[in-house]
Motif scaffolding. Structure first.
Motif, PDB file in Angstrom:
ATOM      1  N   VAL A  61     -11.288 -12.144  -5.792  1.00  0.00           N
ATOM      2  CA  VAL A  61     -10.607 -12.580  -7.177  1.00  0.00           C
ATOM      3  C   VAL A  61     -12.079 -13.104  -7.996  1.00  0.00           C
ATOM      4  N   ALA A  62     -12.567 -12.306  -8.710  1.00  0.00           N
ATOM      5  CA  ALA A  62     -13.875 -12.750  -9.353  1.00  0.00           C
ATOM      6  C   ALA A  62     -13.469 -13.483 -10.529  1.00  0.00           C
ATOM      7  N   PHE A  63     -13.944 -14.757 -10.316  1.00  0.00           N
ATOM      8  CA  PHE A  63     -13.967 -15.845 -11.538  1.00  0.00           C
ATOM      9  C   PHE A  63     -15.376 -16.051 -12.084  1.00  0.00           C
ATOM     10  N   CYS A  64     -16.549 -16.108 -11.432  1.00  0.00           N
ATOM     11  CA  CYS A  64     -17.571 -16.407 -11.637  1.00  0.00           C
ATOM     12  C   CYS A  64     -18.740 -15.224 -11.687  1.00  0.00           C
ATOM     13  N   ARG A  65     -18.384 -14.168 -11.131  1.00  0.00           N
ATOM     14  CA  ARG A  65     -19.391 -13.079 -11.081  1.00  0.00           C
ATOM     15  C   ARG A  65     -18.519 -11.670 -11.619  1.00  0.00           C
ATOM     16  N   SER A  66     -19.204 -10.850 -12.175  1.00  0.00           N
ATOM     17  CA  SER A  66     -18.446  -9.606 -12.672  1.00  0.00           C
ATOM     18  C   SER A  66     -18.240  -8.537 -11.436  1.00  0.00           C
ATOM     19  N   PRO A  67     -17.174  -7.773 -11.445  1.00  0.00           N
ATOM     20  CA  PRO A  67     -16.811  -6.889 -10.512  1.00  0.00           C
ATOM     21  C   PRO A  67     -18.224  -6.124  -9.954  1.00  0.00           C
ATOM     22  N   SER A  68     -19.089  -5.892 -10.994  1.00  0.00           N
ATOM     23  CA  SER A  68     -20.213  -5.035 -10.845  1.00  0.00           C
ATOM     24  C   SER A  68     -21.116  -5.718  -9.960  1.00  0.00           C
ATOM     25  N   PHE A  69     -21.110  -6.881 -10.033  1.00  0.00           N
ATOM     26  CA  PHE A  69     -21.978  -7.643  -9.213  1.00  0.00           C
ATOM     27  C   PHE A  69     -21.612  -7.610  -7.700  1.00  0.00           C
ATOM     28  N   TYR A  70     -20.344  -7.811  -7.392  1.00  0.00           N
ATOM     29  CA  TYR A  70     -19.867  -7.494  -6.001  1.00  0.00           C
ATOM     30  C   TYR A  70     -20.067  -6.025  -5.319  1.00  0.00           C
ATOM     31  N   VAL A  71     -19.671  -5.068  -6.231  1.00  0.00           N
ATOM     32  CA  VAL A  71     -20.071  -3.654  -5.709  1.00  0.00           C
ATOM     33  C   VAL A  71     -21.563  -3.585  -5.544  1.00  0.00           C
ATOM     34  N   ASN A  72     -22.553  -3.899  -6.304  1.00  0.00           N
ATOM     35  CA  ASN A  72     -23.883  -3.827  -6.063  1.00  0.00           C
ATOM     36  C   ASN A  72     -24.382  -4.536  -4.809  1.00  0.00           C
ATOM     37  N   LEU A  73     -23.816  -5.641  -4.716  1.00  0.00           N
ATOM     38  CA  LEU A  73     -23.952  -6.611  -3.598  1.00  0.00           C
ATOM     39  C   LEU A  73     -23.636  -5.873  -2.305  1.00  0.00           C
ATOM     40  N   LEU A  74     -22.521  -5.143  -2.089  1.00  0.00           N
ATOM     41  CA  LEU A  74     -22.090  -4.297  -1.122  1.00  0.00           C
ATOM     42  C   LEU A  74     -23.139  -3.178  -0.760  1.00  0.00           C
ATOM     43  N   LYS A  75     -23.465  -2.700  -1.865  1.00  0.00           N
ATOM     44  CA  LYS A  75     -24.549  -1.455  -1.945  1.00  0.00           C
ATOM     45  C   LYS A  75     -25.924  -2.073  -1.375  1.00  0.00           C
ATOM     46  N   ARG A  76     -26.298  -3.165  -1.565  1.00  0.00           N
ATOM     47  CA  ARG A  76     -27.534  -3.893  -1.503  1.00  0.00           C
ATOM     48  C   ARG A  76     -27.544  -4.146   0.207  1.00  0.00           C
ATOM     49  N   ARG A  77     -26.312  -4.392   0.393  1.00  0.00           N
ATOM     50  CA  ARG A  77     -26.317  -4.956   2.119  1.00  0.00           C
ATOM     51  C   ARG A  77     -25.813  -3.811   2.983  1.00  0.00           C
ATOM     52  N   GLY A  78     -26.078  -2.610   2.239  1.00  0.00           N
ATOM     53  CA  GLY A  78     -25.860  -1.335   3.114  1.00  0.00           C
ATOM     54  C   GLY A  78     -24.558  -0.975   3.382  1.00  0.00           C
ATOM     55  N   ILE A  79     -23.339  -1.213   2.638  1.00  0.00           N
ATOM     56  CA  ILE A  79     -22.319  -0.874   2.770  1.00  0.00           C
ATOM     57  C   ILE A  79     -21.811   0.235   1.839  1.00  0.00           C
ATOM     58  N   ASP A  80     -21.117   0.997   2.345  1.00  0.00           N
ATOM     59  CA  ASP A  80     -20.668   2.529   1.759  1.00  0.00           C
ATOM     60  C   ASP A  80     -19.770   2.204   0.860  1.00  0.00           C
ATOM     61  N   VAL A  81     -19.899   2.150  -0.603  1.00  0.00           N
ATOM     62  CA  VAL A  81     -18.882   1.692  -1.454  1.00  0.00           C
ATOM     63  C   VAL A  81     -17.961   3.295  -1.892  1.00  0.00           C
ATOM     64  N   THR A  82     -18.483   4.266  -1.552  1.00  0.00           N
ATOM     65  CA  THR A  82     -17.709   5.641  -2.068  1.00  0.00           C
ATOM     66  C   THR A  82     -16.542   5.790  -1.670  1.00  0.00           C
ATOM     67  N   SER A  83     -15.919   4.959  -0.645  1.00  0.00           N
ATOM     68  CA  SER A  83     -14.618   5.127  -0.135  1.00  0.00           C
ATOM     69  C   SER A  83     -14.086   3.589  -0.204  1.00  0.00           C
ATOM     70  N   ALA A  84     -14.611   2.840  -0.758  1.00  0.00           N
ATOM     71  CA  ALA A  84     -14.412   1.499  -0.825  1.00  0.00           C
ATOM     72  C   ALA A  84     -12.922   1.085  -1.381  1.00  0.00           C
ATOM     73  N   ASN A  85     -12.501   1.942  -2.461  1.00  0.00           N
ATOM     74  CA  ASN A  85     -10.957   2.040  -2.913  1.00  0.00           C
ATOM     75  C   ASN A  85      -9.901   1.839  -1.895  1.00  0.00           C
ATOM     76  N   LYS A  86     -10.323   2.342  -0.912  1.00  0.00           N
ATOM     77  CA  LYS A  86      -9.358   2.467   0.195  1.00  0.00           C
ATOM     78  C   LYS A  86      -9.290   1.173   1.236  1.00  0.00           C
ATOM     79  N   TRP A  87     -10.425   0.130   0.820  1.00  0.00           N
ATOM     80  CA  TRP A  87     -10.322  -1.125   1.605  1.00  0.00           C
ATOM     81  C   TRP A  87     -10.532  -2.346   0.925  1.00  0.00           C
ATOM     82  N   ILE A  88     -10.830  -2.052  -0.466  1.00  0.00           N
ATOM     83  CA  ILE A  88     -11.443  -3.115  -1.199  1.00  0.00           C
ATOM     84  C   ILE A  88     -10.842  -3.102  -2.620  1.00  0.00           C
ATOM     85  N   GLN A  89     -10.335  -4.178  -3.026  1.00  0.00           N
ATOM     86  CA  GLN A  89     -10.127  -4.180  -4.484  1.00  0.00           C
ATOM     87  C   GLN A  89     -10.566  -5.443  -5.116  1.00  0.00           C
TER      88      GLN A  89
END
Length: 189
Positions: A61-89
Motif C-alpha cells: 500500500v504505497a502512500f509515500c512512494r510511487s509504484p514505480s519506486f517499488y518496482v525499481n527497488l526490486l529490480k535493483r535488489r536483483g528480484i525478477d519482476v517479469t513474473s511479479a504480477n503473480k506474487w505482488i500487487q
C-alpha cells in the motif's frame, strides 16, 4: 536484528493466532525508517519467491512512494519482476490519493499504471481501502487458506485523511484477517 525480524515475518503465526506485525518508526532522531522498510520488504519478497514464507503474495500500500519506486527497488535488489504480477500487487495511494486528478482530468495517469498497480481513488474511505487490499491479496493467493503480506509504507499519511480510530480499526482488521503486516510509521513530532 533485521534478519531475525524478517525470519519472524517469513515464518508467520500458528493456526488461530493473529498474524505478526512489524511497525518501523521513523523520526528526526533516527531517519532511517524507509531504509529498514525497504530492506524488510526485499527480504520478504525473496522469501516469498523462494517458497520459504507462509505468505504467498505481497500487497504494498504505497502512500509515500510511487509504484514505480517499488518496482525499481526490486529490480535493483536483483528480484525478477517479469513474473511479479503473480506474487505482488501495489495499491497506489500515492499518485492521486483523493481522486482529484481523475475527476478534474488534470493529467493522464496511465504512465504510472502498470500490471502491478491499482489506483486507490479515495484514501479517506478506509472500508474501500480494506476491501481493495483483500481483493488484491486474494487475487494473488486465491480464496483458500493462502496468506499474503501487506506492507503499508507510511501510516502517518493515512492519519492525514482518517481518524486514529479508523486507522487502528483497519490495521486490526487486516491483522485478524491473517495478513502479515509491515508498517512504516513517521514520528510526527
Amino acid at each position: 536484528m533485521a534478519d531475525t525480524i524478517c525470519r519472524t515475518l517469513r515464518d508467520g503465526g500458528l493456526e488461530g493466532e493473529h498474524a505478526p506485525a512489524l511497525t518501523i518508526k521513523d523520526s528526526i532522531a533516527s531517519p532511517f525508517g524507509i531504509d529498514v522498510f525497504t530492506h524488510v520488504l526485499t527480504q520478504l519478497s525473496n522469501y516469498i519467491l523462494a517458497g520459504k514464507s507462509q505468505s504467498r503474495g505481497l500487497v504494498i500500500v504505497a502512500f509515500c512512494r510511487s509504484p514505480s519506486f517499488y518496482v525499481n527497488l526490486l529490480k535493483r535488489r536483483g528480484i525478477d519482476v517479469t513474473s511479479a504480477n503473480k506474487w505482488i500487487q501495489i495499491l497506489d495511494c500515492y499518485t492521486d490519493p483523493l481522486g482529484w486528478k481523475v475527476r478534474l482530468n488534470i493529467e493522464d495517469l496511465s504512465w504510472e499504471a502498470s500490471a502491478l498497480s491499482t489506483f486507490c481513488k479515495d484514501v479517506r474511505d478506509l472500508d474501500k481501502l480494506y476491501s481493495s487490499i483483500i481483493k488484491l491479496g486474494q487475487g494473488l493467493v486465491g480464496q483458500g487458506k493462502g496468506r499474503f503480506s501487506v506492507a503499508i509504507d507510511l501510516v502517518s499519511e493515512m492519519l492525514r485523511h482518517a481518524s486514529i480510530t479508523s486507522v487502528a480499526c483497519l490495521l486490526s482488521n487486516l491483522r485478524s484477517h491473517g495478513m502479515y503486516l509491515i508498517l512504516l510509521s513517521l514520528d510526527l513530532l
